[in-house]
Design an enzyme around this catalytic site. Structure first.
Site, short mmCIF file in Angstrom:
data_model
loop_
_atom_site.label_atom_id
_atom_site.label_comp_id
_atom_site.label_asym_id
_atom_site.label_seq_id
_atom_site.Cartn_x
_atom_site.Cartn_y
_atom_site.Cartn_z
N SER A 79 38.99 40.68 30.56
CA SER A 79 38.31 39.75 29.87
C SER A 79 38.42 39.60 28.42
O SER A 79 39.56 39.51 27.89
CB SER A 79 36.98 39.91 30.42
OG SER A 79 36.07 38.85 30.32
N ASP A 205 37.01 34.69 41.08
CA ASP A 205 36.51 34.76 39.71
C ASP A 205 35.71 33.54 39.34
O ASP A 205 36.06 32.66 39.32
CB ASP A 205 37.52 35.19 38.71
CG ASP A 205 37.05 35.75 37.22
OD1 ASP A 205 35.93 35.54 36.93
OD2 ASP A 205 37.62 36.31 36.61
N HIS A 233 35.10 38.69 38.90
CA HIS A 233 35.69 38.68 37.61
C HIS A 233 35.91 40.37 37.17
O HIS A 233 36.38 40.65 36.31
CB HIS A 233 34.51 38.27 36.55
CG HIS A 233 35.07 38.29 35.28
ND1 HIS A 233 36.15 37.52 34.84
CD2 HIS A 233 34.74 38.65 33.89
CE1 HIS A 233 36.26 37.85 33.52
NE2 HIS A 233 35.29 38.48 33.01
#
Length: 256
Positions: A79, A205, A233
C-alpha cells in the site's frame, strides 16, 4: 527509524502501509524467515519511528530506509509502503535488486487516464474526519482494507490488533500519508525501472484494484503479475503461504 532483522538468506525489506507498522507482517514473516533475511522497518511517524525525525515524504523515507538496509536487497512495499519502495527503485536503483508491489499502485486515485484508481474523495474524507473522530476514522479505514477478503473477520481482527500495538500514530502524520496516497503519481518511473518487479494483488481488493496493478505492471520492462484469488487489500494476513510462495519464486529469478 525502527529497524529489526530476522531470518536468514537474501535480504528482503518490508515496508508497511498507512497507519500501520512492521508488526503487521507477522504472519508473512513467519512464512519467509527460513528463506530471507527480513528487514522490518517502521516508516517515519509510524509505530516505533514516531520520533525518528524523518519527514514522511517519498524521498526522505526512501533515503532513510536505504541507509539502514543492505545494498542489492529486494524491496517489498504494501500500500503506502509501495510508493516508498517504488521511489527507491527509481531514484537509487543500485540499492534495489528487485521490487515487489503488494496491493500497491504508482497512482492510487482515479484520473482520466487512470480509470481503475480510487475516487480521490475517499482519501480526502478520511483526512477531514481524523480530527473529529480519530479512532473511528482509523477503524473505518481498516474495515475498507479488510473488505472483499474471504476471511474478512479474521483480517479485520488482525488489523485492529496491530494498529495501536506501538502507540497511536499522530493525526498530522496520518494526514501527510493520506496526502501521499492522494497526490503521488509515479507512473512515469515505470518504463525506466532497472530491476525486475512483481505486482501482487488481491482480487477482491477495495482500495487498489488488480486492474490498476496490471496496468502498472504493463508499463514496466521486466514485470510479472500475481493475483491472490480470495485476497483483499492485505492478502499477506490470510494467504501468507501463497504470497510467500510468489515471493520465493520471484527472488529465485532475480539476477544477483
Amino acid at each position: 527509524m525502527f529497524h529489526a532483522v530476522r531470518g536468514q538468506g537474501q535480504p528482503l525489506v518490508l515496508l508497511h502501509g498507512w497507519a500501520m507498522h512492521a508488526g503487521i507482517f507477522g504472519p508473512l514473516s513467519e512464512a519467509l524467515a527460513d528463506h530471507f533475511e527480513l528487514h522490518l522497518i517502521d516508516l517515519p511517524g509510524h509505530g516505533r519511528s514516531a520520533d525518528a525525525g524523518v519527514a514522511l515524504t517519498l524521498d526522505a523515507a526512501a533515503d532513510a530506509v536505504a541507509a539502514l538496509v543492505p545494498a542489492r536487497a529486494l524491496w517489498l512495499g504494501w500500500s503506502l509502503g509501495g510508493l516508498v519502495a517504488l521511489q527507491a527503485a527509481a531514484r537509487i536503483p543500485e540499492r534495489v535488486r528487485g521490487l515487489v508491489m503488494l496491493a500497491a499502485s504508482p497512482r492510487f486515485v482515479r484520473g482520466e487516464d487512470w480509470p481503475a484508481g480510487m475516487d480521490p474523495s475517499v482519501f480526502r474524507g478520511f483526512g477531514s474526519e481524523l480530527g473529529r473522530d480519530y479512532r473511528g476514522t482509523l477503524d473505518r479505514f481498516l474495515m475498507l482494507e479488510a473488505q472483499g477478503s474471504d476471511h474478512v473477520r479474521e483480517e479485520l481482527r488482525l488489523l485492529r490488533a496491530e494498529v495501536f500495538a506501538h502507540g497511536e500514530p499522530g493525526a498530522g502524520v496520518l494526514c501527510e500519508g493520506l496526502r501521499l496516497l492522494e497526490e503521488s503519481d509515479l507512473r512515469a518511473a515505470l518504463p525506466g525501472l532497472a530491476m525486475p518487479s512483481l505486482w501482487l494483488a488481491g482480487r477482491r481488493d477495495r482500495l487498489v484494484s488488480p486492474a490498476a496493478m496490471q496496468a502498472a505492471a504493463a508499463l514496466a520492462p521486466d514485470a510479472r503479475f500475481h493475483q491472490v484469488q480470495h485476497g483483499g487489500h492485505a492478502p499477506f494476513l490470510t494467504h501468507a503461504d501463497e504470497v510467500a510462495g510468489a515471493l520465493r519464486d520471484f527472488a529465485r529469478d532475480c539476477p544477483p
